[in-house]
Design an enzyme around this catalytic site. Structure first.
Site, PDB file in Angstrom:
ATOM      1  N   ARG A   1      -0.092 -61.807-127.558  1.00 50.84           N
ATOM      2  CA  ARG A   1       0.014 -61.162-128.872  1.00 50.84           C
ATOM      3  C   ARG A   1      -1.023 -60.064-129.121  1.00 50.84           C
ATOM      4  O   ARG A   1      -0.944 -59.330-130.100  1.00 50.84           O
ATOM      5  CB  ARG A   1      -0.060 -62.221-129.974  1.00 50.84           C
ATOM      6  CG  ARG A   1       1.278 -62.911-130.200  1.00 50.84           C
ATOM      7  CD  ARG A   1       1.176 -63.993-131.248  1.00 50.84           C
ATOM      8  NE  ARG A   1       0.486 -65.172-130.745  1.00 50.84           N
ATOM      9  CZ  ARG A   1       0.034 -66.151-131.513  1.00 50.84           C
ATOM     10  NH1 ARG A   1       0.180 -66.083-132.828  1.00 50.84           N
ATOM     11  NH2 ARG A   1      -0.569 -67.199-130.989  1.00 50.84           N
TER      12      ARG A   1
ATOM     13  N   TYR B   1     -28.881 -26.168-114.757  1.00 53.48           N
ATOM     14  CA  TYR B   1     -27.756 -26.461-113.870  1.00 53.48           C
ATOM     15  C   TYR B   1     -27.227 -25.161-113.307  1.00 53.48           C
ATOM     16  O   TYR B   1     -26.974 -24.205-114.047  1.00 53.48           O
ATOM     17  CB  TYR B   1     -26.679 -27.158-114.719  1.00 53.48           C
ATOM     18  CG  TYR B   1     -25.475 -27.670-113.964  1.00 53.48           C
ATOM     19  CD1 TYR B   1     -25.622 -28.407-112.799  1.00 53.48           C
ATOM     20  CD2 TYR B   1     -24.192 -27.414-114.441  1.00 53.48           C
ATOM     21  CE1 TYR B   1     -24.511 -28.892-112.118  1.00 53.48           C
ATOM     22  CE2 TYR B   1     -23.080 -27.893-113.776  1.00 53.48           C
ATOM     23  CZ  TYR B   1     -23.237 -28.632-112.610  1.00 53.48           C
ATOM     24  OH  TYR B   1     -22.132 -29.110-111.944  1.00 53.48           O
TER      25      TYR B   1
ATOM     26  N   GLN C   1      -7.692 -71.102-112.866  1.00 52.67           N
ATOM     27  CA  GLN C   1      -6.383 -71.641-113.234  1.00 52.67           C
ATOM     28  C   GLN C   1      -5.382 -70.508-113.003  1.00 52.67           C
ATOM     29  O   GLN C   1      -5.192 -69.644-113.866  1.00 52.67           O
ATOM     30  CB  GLN C   1      -6.369 -72.086-114.715  1.00 52.67           C
ATOM     31  CG  GLN C   1      -5.068 -72.778-115.098  1.00 52.67           C
ATOM     32  CD  GLN C   1      -4.885 -72.924-116.598  1.00 52.67           C
ATOM     33  OE1 GLN C   1      -5.504 -72.203-117.389  1.00 52.67           O
ATOM     34  NE2 GLN C   1      -4.037 -73.839-117.005  1.00 52.67           N
TER      35      GLN C   1
END
Ligand code: UD1
Ligand code: CA
Length: 465
Positions: A8, A386, A70
């Site tokens: 759900r 940069y 499980q």
């Protein structure tokens, strides 16, 4: 128990990985168990096993939370069956507390109460009952005239009469391992859902005098099944967290609009948090600091007496004492701002260390930079860190003065106490105590503007302007 997908939720993500106050649901359950003093914590996982295991290992260390698998979900009783091999060597007398993985507000004190009730009960079992404030398809507690718990009947299996019972199963149990071993081995699937119901353990305990029942408010135990529940529980968690901090000496001008993750802290005394503040991940705040409206801090530490002005966004940063930041500053990961330094409006920092008393008050980008104490960074200064391939470092030494609108093309160093004239593009190191200037020399032509205007008006007298 955390093996289910949680259909759900309508999610690609397993239900127990959805977060409340910054913590996955499964972590809430593990925290409650650990805080209550659990010696071993075993998570029963199925859906997205590896991802969930990764979350637990990252938080607690590899294997600290043990895992039972499980693979196919055949009911809560089957989930526990899958966990028993992990507990193989343990004594029959050991108390096992079983928590549902989707109810994050269950208190650690309640885990301890549950374990104690189990030890005190001759049945060797205890469970938590609740009285839902709205319609809930929970298991009903069926008792005999003397009050002994006879069994739990699931909503889908219940008669009209049984459905009228208000006392319901919250989904938390404590049981001695010996009874658990014998009990889950005896479970059958002859019920409405064809599942192994863990709740059938209650009927077995009736033969031993009846399981003990402790009660908890619905708000604490209500599980999350869909996103409406998720929002509701998150709001309740937020209220609880905020109340805790307010009682510890934190002022919140609008607690309903203050979002503090569960793992935040410490927050010092006389801290003020304005409306719309978000503290995410691991945040620490020193005494007397003011985090004003709309600030968003993720993994940040703030010293004493700092002032973060409105709408500043900081991540993975360290802020010292008496620092002033913002409004509208952006401190990206690796920012360090030492005591008394200032970062003003529209300044962005990344991997940058401003030493004590340094100032960058307006409109700057400071990336991969070391900025010495009391250095002054003028408005519009940009570190060009940069080149499209690599990042380079800018070093501005103590007391240097960077004039407005300068660019510092890294790698570059501006020496101690040096000046960089406004508008300079610094491409070479500036020695200490010197002035660097790199801009076109100004030309001034006397009367040029007046003559220009006159000539234009003669050519086109009607032109406005
Ligand atoms: C269960 C109880 C019900 C109780 C309700 C409270 C049973 C049979 N019923 O119902 O009495 O009122 O909780 O919320 O136990 N899970 C697994 N493997 C499975 C099935 C479930 O790990 O095979 C886990 C889920 O991931 C979840 C928890 O167990 O975390 C509860 O499962 P859920 O299916 O929500 O239980 P309910 O059927 O609602
Ligand atoms: Ca179910």
């Amino acid at each position: 128990m955390a093996a289910g997908l949680g259909t759900r939720m309508k999610s690609a993500k397993a239900k127990v990985l959805h977060e409340v106050a910054g913590r996955p649901l499964i972590v809430w359950a593990v925290e409650a168990a650990r805080a209550a003093g659990a010696e071993r914590v075993v998570a029963i996982l199925g859906h997205q096993l590896d991802t969930v295991r990764g979350v637990l290992d990252a938080r607690y260390g590899e294997g600290q939370v043990e895992i039972a698998v499980q693979a196919e979900q055949k009911g809560t009783g089957h989930a526990v069956q899958c966990a028993l091999p992990v507990l193989e060597g343990d004594s029959d007398e050991r108390v096992v507390v079983i928590l549902t993985g989707d109810a994050p507000l269950f208190a650690s004190s309640r885990v301890a109460d549950l374990a104690r009730a189990c030890l005190d009960s001759s049945s060797g079992m205890a469970m938590v009952a609740t009285r839902p404030s709205r319609q809930a398809h929970y298991g009903r507690l069926v008792r005999d005239a003397g009050g002994r718990l006879l069994r739990i009947v699931e909503h889908k299996d219940a008669t009209e009469e049984e459905r009228a019972i208000e006392e319901m199963n919250a989904g938390f149990y404590a049981i001695k391992l010996g009874h658990l071993r014998a009990g889950v081995a005896a479970l059958r699937t002859d019920n409405a859902q064809g599942e192994f119901y863990l709740t059938d353990l209650a009927e077995q305990a009736a033969g031993r005098g009846g399981a003990a029942v402790i009660e908890a408010p619905f708000a604490e135990v209500s599980g999350i099944n869909d996103r409406v529940d998720l929002a509701e529980v998150a709001a309740a968690a937020r209220r609880r967290i905020n109340e805790g901090w307010m009682r510890a000496g934190v002022t919140m001008t609008a607690p309903e609009q203050t979002f503090i993750d569960a793992d935040v802290g410490p927050i010092g005394k006389d801290v003020i948090l304005g409306p719309g503040v978000h503290l995410r991940g691991a945040v620490r705040i020193g005494d007397g600091s003011h985090i004003d409206a709309g600030c968003i801090l993720t993994d940040v530490s703030v010293g004493d007496g700092a002032y973060l002005k409105p709408y500043s966004v900081l991540s993975e940063s360290e802020v010292g004492a008496r620092v002033a930041i913002g409004p509208f500053s952006h401190c990206r990961p690796g920012t360090r701002i030492d005591d008394g330094a200032k970062v003003g409006n529209f300044v962005e920092t990344k991997k940058t260390h401003l030493h004590a008393g340094a100032k960058a008050n307006h409109l700057s980008y400071l990336g991969d930079a070391e900025i010495g104490s009391k250095a002054n960074i003028g408005a519009g200064t940009i570190t060009c860190n940069y080149d499209g391939f690599k990042k380079y470092k800018t070093v501005i030494e103590e007391g240097a003065f960077i004039g407005s609108d300068s660019q510092l093309v890294a790698p570059v160093t501006v020496g101690r106490g040096a000046y960089v004239g406004s508008g300079t593009t610094v491409t070479k190191d500036v020695p200490r105590g010197s002035l660097a200037l790199a801009r076109v020399r100004q030309i001034t032509k006397d009367g040029w503007a007046d003559k220009f205007r006159e000539a234009q008006e003669k050519r086109d007298p009607k032109r406005e302007g």
